[in-house]
Write a protein that holds these residues in place. Sequence first.
Motif, PDB file in Angstrom:
ATOM      1  N   THR A 115       0.816  -1.213   0.000  1.00 19.59           N
ATOM      2  CA  THR A 115       0.000   0.000   0.000  1.00 19.59           C
ATOM      3  C   THR A 115       0.850   1.264   0.000  1.00 19.59           C
ATOM      4  O   THR A 115       0.370   2.341  -0.383  1.00 19.59           O
ATOM      5  CB  THR A 115      -0.937  -0.002   1.220  1.00 19.59           C
ATOM      6  OG1 THR A 115      -1.841   1.097   1.122  1.00 19.59           O
ATOM      7  CG2 THR A 115      -0.148   0.110   2.516  1.00 19.59           C
TER       8      THR A 115
ATOM      9  N   ARG B  29       3.445   2.525  -4.305  1.00 24.56           N
ATOM     10  CA  ARG B  29       2.648   2.732  -5.515  1.00 24.56           C
ATOM     11  C   ARG B  29       3.496   2.997  -6.755  1.00 24.56           C
ATOM     12  O   ARG B  29       3.023   2.833  -7.873  1.00 24.56           O
ATOM     13  CB  ARG B  29       1.672   3.896  -5.291  1.00 24.56           C
ATOM     14  CG  ARG B  29       0.665   3.610  -4.187  1.00 24.56           C
ATOM     15  CD  ARG B  29      -0.345   4.727  -4.010  1.00 24.56           C
ATOM     16  NE  ARG B  29      -1.294   4.401  -2.952  1.00 24.56           N
ATOM     17  CZ  ARG B  29      -2.397   3.681  -3.134  1.00 24.56           C
ATOM     18  NH1 ARG B  29      -2.688   3.235  -4.337  1.00 24.56           N
ATOM     19  NH2 ARG B  29      -3.209   3.422  -2.121  1.00 24.56           N
TER      20      ARG B  29
ATOM     21  N   ALA C 205      -3.441 -10.060  -3.629  1.00 29.77           N
ATOM     22  CA  ALA C 205      -4.532  -9.100  -3.415  1.00 29.77           C
ATOM     23  C   ALA C 205      -3.990  -7.722  -3.040  1.00 29.77           C
ATOM     24  O   ALA C 205      -4.511  -6.694  -3.491  1.00 29.77           O
ATOM     25  CB  ALA C 205      -5.475  -9.619  -2.331  1.00 29.77           C
ATOM     26  N   GLU C 206      -2.902  -7.676  -2.249  1.00 26.61           N
ATOM     27  CA  GLU C 206      -2.332  -6.401  -1.843  1.00 26.61           C
ATOM     28  C   GLU C 206      -1.567  -5.721  -2.976  1.00 26.61           C
ATOM     29  O   GLU C 206      -1.377  -4.504  -2.963  1.00 26.61           O
ATOM     30  CB  GLU C 206      -1.391  -6.600  -0.641  1.00 26.61           C
ATOM     31  CG  GLU C 206      -2.081  -7.047   0.627  1.00 26.61           C
ATOM     32  CD  GLU C 206      -3.118  -6.033   1.102  1.00 26.61           C
ATOM     33  OE1 GLU C 206      -2.885  -4.818   0.960  1.00 26.61           O
ATOM     34  OE2 GLU C 206      -4.173  -6.467   1.601  1.00 26.61           O
TER      35      GLU C 206
ATOM     36  N   SER D 192      -2.510  -4.998  -5.746  1.00 30.72           N
ATOM     37  CA  SER D 192      -3.362  -4.076  -6.511  1.00 30.72           C
ATOM     38  C   SER D 192      -2.954  -2.629  -6.272  1.00 30.72           C
ATOM     39  O   SER D 192      -3.327  -1.744  -7.052  1.00 30.72           O
ATOM     40  CB  SER D 192      -4.824  -4.280  -6.116  1.00 30.72           C
ATOM     41  OG  SER D 192      -5.017  -4.007  -4.733  1.00 30.72           O
ATOM     42  N   HIS D 193      -2.181  -2.382  -5.213  1.00 30.90           N
ATOM     43  CA  HIS D 193      -1.685  -1.028  -4.921  1.00 30.90           C
ATOM     44  C   HIS D 193      -0.447  -0.680  -5.749  1.00 30.90           C
ATOM     45  O   HIS D 193       0.061   0.445  -5.643  1.00 30.90           O
ATOM     46  CB  HIS D 193      -1.339  -0.899  -3.430  1.00 30.90           C
ATOM     47  CG  HIS D 193      -2.502  -1.113  -2.508  1.00 30.90           C
ATOM     48  ND1 HIS D 193      -3.531  -0.201  -2.369  1.00 30.90           N
ATOM     49  CD2 HIS D 193      -2.812  -2.144  -1.686  1.00 30.90           C
ATOM     50  CE1 HIS D 193      -4.409  -0.650  -1.494  1.00 30.90           C
ATOM     51  NE2 HIS D 193      -3.998  -1.827  -1.058  1.00 30.90           N
TER      52      HIS D 193
ATOM     53  N   PRO E 287       0.334  -0.651  -9.410  1.00 27.46           N
ATOM     54  CA  PRO E 287      -0.018  -0.807 -10.831  1.00 27.46           C
ATOM     55  C   PRO E 287       1.173  -0.687 -11.781  1.00 27.46           C
ATOM     56  O   PRO E 287       1.069  -1.083 -12.942  1.00 27.46           O
ATOM     57  CB  PRO E 287      -1.013   0.327 -11.065  1.00 27.46           C
ATOM     58  CG  PRO E 287      -0.664   1.360 -10.038  1.00 27.46           C
ATOM     59  CD  PRO E 287      -0.222   0.594  -8.836  1.00 27.46           C
TER      60      PRO E 287
ATOM     61  N   SER F 129      -6.424 -12.067 -11.262  1.00 30.15           N
ATOM     62  CA  SER F 129      -6.480 -10.748 -10.629  1.00 30.15           C
ATOM     63  C   SER F 129      -5.126 -10.052 -10.686  1.00 30.15           C
ATOM     64  O   SER F 129      -5.042  -8.835 -10.906  1.00 30.15           O
ATOM     65  CB  SER F 129      -6.930 -10.891  -9.171  1.00 30.15           C
ATOM     66  OG  SER F 129      -6.872  -9.663  -8.498  1.00 30.15           O
ATOM     67  N   LEU F 130      -4.040 -10.816 -10.494  1.00 33.65           N
ATOM     68  CA  LEU F 130      -2.693 -10.236 -10.580  1.00 33.65           C
ATOM     69  C   LEU F 130      -2.453  -9.630 -11.950  1.00 33.65           C
ATOM     70  O   LEU F 130      -1.953  -8.503 -12.073  1.00 33.65           O
ATOM     71  CB  LEU F 130      -1.654 -11.315 -10.286  1.00 33.65           C
ATOM     72  CG  LEU F 130      -0.192 -10.921 -10.486  1.00 33.65           C
ATOM     73  CD1 LEU F 130       0.205  -9.832  -9.499  1.00 33.65           C
ATOM     74  CD2 LEU F 130       0.718 -12.142 -10.337  1.00 33.65           C
TER      75      LEU F 130
ATOM     76  N   GLU G 173      -4.657  -8.608 -14.074  1.00 30.85           N
ATOM     77  CA  GLU G 173      -5.572  -7.497 -14.335  1.00 30.85           C
ATOM     78  C   GLU G 173      -5.138  -6.225 -13.629  1.00 30.85           C
ATOM     79  O   GLU G 173      -5.200  -5.127 -14.202  1.00 30.85           O
ATOM     80  CB  GLU G 173      -6.979  -7.885 -13.888  1.00 30.85           C
ATOM     81  CG  GLU G 173      -8.020  -6.806 -14.137  1.00 30.85           C
ATOM     82  CD  GLU G 173      -9.408  -7.217 -13.677  1.00 30.85           C
ATOM     83  OE1 GLU G 173     -10.313  -6.353 -13.680  1.00 30.85           O
ATOM     84  OE2 GLU G 173      -9.596  -8.391 -13.317  1.00 30.85           O
ATOM     85  N   THR G 174      -4.667  -6.341 -12.374  1.00 34.22           N
ATOM     86  CA  THR G 174      -4.307  -5.148 -11.598  1.00 34.22           C
ATOM     87  C   THR G 174      -2.878  -4.684 -11.869  1.00 34.22           C
ATOM     88  O   THR G 174      -2.547  -3.537 -11.588  1.00 34.22           O
ATOM     89  CB  THR G 174      -4.469  -5.416 -10.099  1.00 34.22           C
ATOM     90  OG1 THR G 174      -3.679  -6.545  -9.711  1.00 34.22           O
ATOM     91  CG2 THR G 174      -5.929  -5.690  -9.764  1.00 34.22           C
ATOM     92  N   CYS G 175      -2.031  -5.570 -12.402  1.00 37.89           N
ATOM     93  CA  CYS G 175      -0.637  -5.210 -12.725  1.00 37.89           C
ATOM     94  C   CYS G 175      -0.362  -5.559 -14.187  1.00 37.89           C
ATOM     95  O   CYS G 175       0.430  -6.475 -14.486  1.00 37.89           O
ATOM     96  CB  CYS G 175       0.341  -5.933 -11.799  1.00 37.89           C
ATOM     97  SG  CYS G 175       0.090  -5.634 -10.040  1.00 37.89           S
TER      98      CYS G 175
END
Length: 643
Positions: A276, A279, A309-310, A312-313, A315, A347-348, A350-352
């Motif tokens: 978090t 970034r 999941a973490e 996602s902070h 990108p 998810s990994l 998609e967010t990165c």
Amino acid sequence: MAASAAALANRHILSTILLHLSDMKYKDRRQYGPDQPVEFLEFRPTLVPAILVNKLWADEGTSILWRRYPHLPSLKHMPSERRQYYADKVHQVFALSPPMGGAETLDYLEGLSWPNLKSLELEVDLQPYGAPFKSMLHAGLEHVELSGFQSGRSQFFVENILPTLFNSGKNLQSIRIGPDTIMDDDPVHASALYEYLDALPAIRAIEVKLVNFMDKDALFTRLSQRKGLQSLQIDLDPGLALLPILTGAHALPSPFASLRRCSIMCYPEIALALPTHLRMLEELQLDIARLPISPHHPSDFTIFEDMIAELSHCPELRNLKIGVSSLAVDFPSSILLPRLSGSALASLAETCPKLEDINLLATEPSAIDGSLISVRDFESFCKALPHLRSLGLKLQPTTASALEMTSLQSLGQHCPELEVLRLKVAFQLSTLTGSDSMPQILISDNEFAPEVPAHPDVLPLFPKLTHLALSRPDTDLAPVSDSFTSSVSSHSTSIVDPTVEEDLVRSWARPLLAHFPRLEILEAWGDFSGEDNESLNYFLPTQEILASTWEFLSGIEQDLWEDDEDIFKDSFEEGDSWHSLEDWEKASLINEFAFGEDGPEDVHEVYPDMGKLALRDEEPEGMITPGRNVESDDYFEDSPVHP
């Protein structure tokens, strides 16, 4: 002709050409004996012929040769007045201590200045040998690195070594201290670094991972507020003392605001609290471990999914490596595996979406439970990462059977930039699409050659891949599961019909030729059962495609040691196209003969030129093929069991 001569007489043009030539490289294999492992060596073209052309070419050629990591001991063979001429050319230096117990010294470095030196890497014991290198630590130096054993105690390290390393002035941009520099029984407090780091604002990269500093947490806290810090490699103190500064009401404001590259060994709770704040991060390497003093927690099993999941902070992330070591007295193990779901992988991606390099693993003897990765989720993962260049997933093969038939097609279709693929899955390579148009491998009297495909418009799935690692599949050539414990020392002793064996090997060799045209390393990453954790590499496998494929499927170490073909040629029937002792036959003969002191007399009678070549039905029980390398992952090589 006059134009080319004029160009080659131009210093700038000539330097550009020679620099380009020196950057070229090619790889080749060497095996110095039948009992030695195959080595994969990288070579660069020599500039010696260019240096011999004339004075201009010699000046430019030697400048290039001495610019990057020159062989400093060659200076001792030069006249003292000539040494400075070469020292002026040096931009990067890597230096070693003289051999212990020898009479060699470093006197040839004394009295020299190094005006163009930018990077200094010392694996030198500075207490006895440090004096000649002080002149290298000048104001123009940008990177300094110290590794290797240091005989001086902690007081000498603080009072002499640290001032020496940081003596290069305000242009220093990065510093690395290696893990063996401070004795285990004589640690140095991390506060010894503070005044030097505060005095050098230009430093952007700091590496003190696994160095015997006390109170790394305090150093980490101090560096979290350092402006302009872009790269940090550190191992934190065992425990959760840092959690309050990372989460909650008393968390530090904007820690590591400028950090781009981070490599940290820490507890899982700390790892989960970091993203978090990161970034702007582009490269993240996490070695996750605890002091293994208690049983595992339910959350340990989901550490990969929770960590993803973490992320996602983050990108901007491009390179990701997560390794899970000891979290409890019984976890991870060969029975208790951390899991990874397909939804987490999707998810990994998609967010990165900028990810280029992914490596997820659990240390031996464990692996990752991939039973929750579906074909659809893996397809989504691949679709979202068109720029992926390297992928490593250390799955337990028996839990990832859903990926055996389709994952290669998904990666080949959606990830065209892949260069390295390491998936611990027992792929069925022979089922790759396009098998009808794959080349037929023809054996001639002298060599093998792939036949032109029937449909030349079929493109390879992996046009850029150079390294492919997968688990050996369950085939007739695979070792019998109860014939080994933790490693495979020889192929199965069961008899395989030669026709079946040949068809099986060819069915695997054809897709290797068709879909992996640039393959340099084919790696057998364990076997289909997950019991064999050893890794075997086959270098430049397509040069002897049938032999390499047979070795891979059989679990045999690569062997380039060839016997004289004339010795055997009369033992095969003339006219039998695949009994020509070429590629396929060499593969079939591996481990059929062995050199020994005493060979059967009848063998020597039949083959008088064979010397001491003796027939062998099978390898003796307990024999281990020499030269194997146990699998290691770069970011766990020097790591202890716990942080």
